[in-house]
Design a protein around this motif. Structure first.
Motif, short mmCIF file in Angstrom:
data_model
loop_
_atom_site.label_atom_id
_atom_site.label_comp_id
_atom_site.label_asym_id
_atom_site.label_seq_id
_atom_site.Cartn_x
_atom_site.Cartn_y
_atom_site.Cartn_z
N THR A 39 6.22 12.95 -2.85
CA THR A 39 5.12 12.67 -1.91
C THR A 39 5.54 11.80 -0.73
OG1 THR A 39 4.39 10.69 -3.07
CG2 THR A 39 3.46 12.81 -3.78
N SER A 93 -2.22 -5.92 5.05
CA SER A 93 -2.94 -4.63 5.01
C SER A 93 -3.92 -4.56 3.84
CB SER A 93 -1.96 -3.46 4.95
OG SER A 93 -1.17 -3.41 6.11
N ARG A 144 10.16 4.77 -2.20
CA ARG A 144 9.17 5.84 -2.06
C ARG A 144 9.33 6.90 -3.14
NH1 ARG A 144 6.50 5.31 2.57
NH2 ARG A 144 7.41 4.06 4.22
N ARG A 194 0.84 -1.20 0.00
CA ARG A 194 0.00 0.00 0.00
C ARG A 194 0.88 1.25 0.00
NH1 ARG A 194 -5.28 -0.33 2.39
NH2 ARG A 194 -4.81 1.71 3.25
N PRO A 195 0.38 2.37 -0.51
CA PRO A 195 1.17 3.61 -0.52
C PRO A 195 1.52 4.13 0.87
CG PRO A 195 -0.69 3.78 -2.04
CD PRO A 195 -0.87 2.51 -1.26
N ASP A 196 0.74 3.76 1.88
CA ASP A 196 0.98 4.27 3.23
C ASP A 196 1.69 3.26 4.14
OD1 ASP A 196 -1.12 2.51 3.36
OD2 ASP A 196 -2.34 3.74 4.70
N ARG A 236 5.37 8.73 -0.56
CA ARG A 236 4.48 7.57 -0.47
C ARG A 236 5.15 6.38 -1.15
NH1 ARG A 236 -0.80 8.59 0.86
NH2 ARG A 236 -1.66 7.04 -0.57
N CYS A 237 4.87 5.20 -0.63
CA CYS A 237 5.46 3.97 -1.16
C CYS A 237 5.02 3.78 -2.61
CB CYS A 237 5.02 2.79 -0.30
SG CYS A 237 5.57 1.19 -0.92
N SER A 265 4.38 1.32 6.34
CA SER A 265 5.53 1.76 7.13
C SER A 265 6.55 0.63 7.19
CB SER A 265 5.12 2.18 8.55
OG SER A 265 4.86 1.05 9.34
#
Length: 102
Positions: free
Chosen positions: A39, A69, A35, A10-12, A41-42, A14
């Protein structure tokens, strides 16, 4: 060390969450979530280094196709690129500080 590719993130995501999930099945030495520079973001994938080939194979066999996720993971052992050929450089001979003989 053996590097594995983890796709389908997912882009978010961690780093901590991903390491905690994968370390349930195999020991993770390093992680690099790729990333976007602007941005942060992943981009949907990461690379992890495992201590041994056996650890990497275990992670791939257990986690490939599993859900993390809400996303299905695509995990495989990363192929190391062949080393680039070295460019041909003509060797320069150093100049000797010799005086002509008389």
């Amino acid at each position: 060390m053996v590097k594995i590719f983890v796709g389908g993130l997912r882009p978010d995501v961690s780093e901590l969450d991903l390491v905690m999930y994968i370390s349930l099945y195999a020991q993770v030495n390093t992680i690099k979530v790729v990333r976007d520079k602007v941005t942060k973001r992943c981009k949907g994938y990461a690379f992890l280094e495992m201590a041994s080939q056996a650890e990497a194979e275990k992670a791939v066999s257990v986690l490939n196709g599993e859900t993390f996720s809400g996303q299905v993971l695509n995990i495989k052992i990363s192929e190391e690129p062949a080393p680039a050929p070295k460019p041909y450089v003509k060797a320069n001979k150093p100049y000797a500080n010799k005086r002509p003989r008389s």
